[in-house]
Design an enzyme around this catalytic site. Structure first.
Site, PDB file in Angstrom:
ATOM      1  N   GLY A 188       3.982   3.277  -4.250  1.00 13.36           N
ATOM      2  CA  GLY A 188       4.311   3.944  -5.505  1.00 13.36           C
ATOM      3  C   GLY A 188       4.176   3.034  -6.705  1.00 13.36           C
TER       4      GLY A 188
ATOM      5  N   ARG B  41      -3.257  10.789 -14.974  1.00 10.56           N
ATOM      6  CA  ARG B  41      -3.082  10.157 -16.279  1.00 10.56           C
ATOM      7  C   ARG B  41      -3.009  11.197 -17.386  1.00 10.56           C
ATOM      8  NH1 ARG B  41      -8.416   6.630 -15.436  1.00 10.56           N
ATOM      9  NH2 ARG B  41      -7.946   5.910 -13.325  1.00 10.56           N
TER      10      ARG B  41
ATOM     11  N   ALA C  16       0.832  -1.199   0.000  1.00 16.25           N
ATOM     12  CA  ALA C  16       0.000   0.000   0.000  1.00 16.25           C
ATOM     13  C   ALA C  16       0.872   1.257   0.000  1.00 16.25           C
ATOM     14  CB  ALA C  16      -0.912  -0.010   1.224  1.00 16.25           C
ATOM     15  N   ARG C  17       0.524   2.198  -0.870  1.00 17.98           N
ATOM     16  CA  ARG C  17       1.217   3.481  -0.966  1.00 17.98           C
ATOM     17  C   ARG C  17       2.708   3.331  -1.244  1.00 17.98           C
ATOM     18  NH1 ARG C  17      -2.791   6.749  -2.274  1.00 17.98           N
ATOM     19  NH2 ARG C  17      -4.346   7.023  -0.637  1.00 17.98           N
TER      20      ARG C  17
ATOM     21  N   ASP D 274      -5.028  -1.854 -13.491  1.00 21.83           N
ATOM     22  CA  ASP D 274      -4.832  -1.458 -12.096  1.00 21.83           C
ATOM     23  C   ASP D 274      -6.150  -1.711 -11.338  1.00 21.83           C
ATOM     24  OD1 ASP D 274      -3.845  -0.424  -9.773  1.00 21.83           O
ATOM     25  OD2 ASP D 274      -3.402   1.574 -10.559  1.00 21.83           O
TER      26      ASP D 274
ATOM     27  N   GLU E  75     -13.724   0.720 -17.094  1.00 22.52           N
ATOM     28  CA  GLU E  75     -13.956   0.160 -15.760  1.00 22.52           C
ATOM     29  C   GLU E  75     -14.566  -1.219 -15.923  1.00 22.52           C
ATOM     30  OE1 GLU E  75     -16.299   2.947 -13.581  1.00 22.52           O
ATOM     31  OE2 GLU E  75     -14.636   4.365 -13.317  1.00 22.52           O
TER      32      GLU E  75
ATOM     33  N   THR F 185     -10.084  -1.886 -12.463  1.00 22.52           N
ATOM     34  CA  THR F 185     -10.857  -3.053 -12.037  1.00 22.52           C
ATOM     35  C   THR F 185     -11.659  -2.802 -10.770  1.00 22.52           C
ATOM     36  OG1 THR F 185      -8.955  -3.881 -10.783  1.00 22.52           O
ATOM     37  CG2 THR F 185      -9.179  -4.637 -13.056  1.00 22.52           C
TER      38      THR F 185
ATOM     39  N   HIS G 210      -6.172   9.337  -9.256  1.00 18.11           N
ATOM     40  CA  HIS G 210      -5.606   8.526 -10.332  1.00 18.11           C
ATOM     41  C   HIS G 210      -5.929   9.133 -11.695  1.00 18.11           C
ATOM     42  CE1 HIS G 210      -4.036   4.618  -8.655  1.00 18.11           C
ATOM     43  NE2 HIS G 210      -4.514   5.198  -7.567  1.00 18.11           N
TER      44      HIS G 210
END
Length: 400
Positions: free
Chosen positions: A234, A275, A231-232, A301, A283, A254, A271
């Site tokens: 990167g 981009r 988690a977190r 992702d 999705e 996802t 997020h």
């Protein structure tokens, strides 16, 4: 046509004077870079920088044969003294072409930021494109775009410039893309080379001479990559960075949407803002059809959310359903996904969580999910040319 890179660094050079950052502290030897300046066939100099005559001498060249000096960006620092014997530097207006007595043709390329890009065609017909720091070509169209054998660009600072060139066919699989104007925003050395290679680009030391049209040193971009991390860590940033120099990426989210969950909505928004604008988003957890069809690169992702959806669908959280066919159904879905990854012709970068490094979940369902995610990561990673583990923002290459 031969090109000698008298410098490959940002205008302030690398390391920057009096900068205490880690990148500057480790920019030693071949990783130390003077401001970018390019000598073409000993007759054309692109950008006049301090110490350029000494840089040429160190590279085994003289500036005595230079007939034209062109500037790519306004010099906002102290004025640079023109070495004796060199013509006064100038600039070609956007869209105009300059024909040199040496047989070279130079066309000025309009940029979306300050400065001028230069497309140079040699007497042998080989073409190179040189872009200023922080700039990308403006108004590119596939119908009129030229293809280049060598591109010298700020790949680190403006990866979208390379994406634009690829979108119109100006940069292809055999185009040698060399990063210049390198600053201290990414670590030098092995980490810089890894990041550039993932984008199909490379860095060379100051003084390197390149033969335009040779592509033996163009790095092969891994077609399938799995990016793991906690988690977190990167991991998503690392995955996005690998594709930001490519156009028309399909971002496969996802996780879907979760009505009423404002914290989740905020995560999704972060997020999306990160981009590139040219990317599309789908999705869905139906990954197999996407992998089987042709198309632009996929960024998935993430696999851990795909697994959650599949475990929901097979009743994996209920012991009776799990034993009565859920486990078998899950195994089949994972095998189907792995087979699709093995057979895909698309460039794929997938993100997944790396869990189970020590803490044992307190519930049977938690332990089941941990175990199945480990199996999924193993099966997916086995089909990838490159597997990367991200820890504290640092990418460790496990394979590739």
């Amino acid at each position: 046509m031969e090109v000698t890179l008298l410098g490959t660094g940002a205008p302030a050079g690398l390391p920057r004077p009096d900068c205490p950052c880690a990148a500057c502290a480790t920019a030693l030897g071949p990783d130390a870079r003077a401001a970018t300046a390019v000598l073409v066939d000993g007759t054309l100099l692109l950008d006049l920088t301090p110490g350029v005559a000494f840089a040429a001498a160190r590279a085994g060249h003289s500036l005595g044969g230079v007939r034209q000096v062109l500037l790519s960006h306004p010099h906002d620092g102290p004025s640079v003294e023109v070495p004796a014997g060199l013509p006064q530097p100038g600039r070609v207006p956007d869209g105009r072409e300059l024909a040199l007595l040496t047989g070279h043709r130079v066309r000025a390329v309009a940029m979306d930021a300050g400065g001028t890009g230069y497309a140079v065609t040699g007497p042998d017909g080989q073409r190179l494109l040189y872009l200023p720091p922080g700039g990308a070509p403006a108004g590119l169209e596939a119908a009129t775009a030229e293809s280049y054998h060598l591109v010298l660009a700020d790949v680190v600072g403006r990866p979208d410039a390379l994406a634009r060139l690829r979108a119109v066919g100006s940069a292809g699989a055999t185009t040698d893309v060399v990063a210049v104007h390198l600053d201290h925003d990414v670590p030098p050395g092995a980490e810089l080379r890894r990041r550039l290679a993932a984008a199909g680009a490379r860095a060379v030391p100051d003084g390197a001479t390149l033969a335009v049209g040779a592509y033996e040193d163009v790095p092969d971009v891994p077609r399938r990559t799995l990016v793991l991390g906690g988690a977190r860590s990167g991991k998503s940033v690392e995955a996005e960075r690998r594709l930001e120099s490519f156009p028309d990426v399909l971002y496969v989210a996802t996780g879907g949407t979760r009505g009423g969950d404002s914290e989740w909505a905020e995560r999704v928004a972060v997020h999306r803002e990160r981009r590139p604008g040219s990317w599309r988003t789908a999705e869905t957890t139906d990954l197999v059809p996407l992998l089987r069809e042709d198309g632009p690169p996929l960024l998935i992702d993430c696999l851990s959310l795909w697994l959650t959806d599949v475990m929901d669908s097979v009743g994996a959280w209920d012991d009776a359903e799990w034993a009565g066919g859920g486990e078998k159904a899950l195994r089949e879905r994972v095998r189907e996904l792995a087979a699709a990854v093995r057979g895909t012709r698309r460039t794929v970068v997938a993100v997944s969580n790396e869990v189970g490094s020590g803490i044992v979940p307190a519930t049977a369902s938690g332990r089941r999910y941990r175990d199945e995610l480990g199996r999924l990561n193993t099966a997916f990673g086995a089909e990838c040319e490159q597997v990367v583990l991200v820890v504290a923002g640092q990418a460790l290459v496990l394979r590739g």
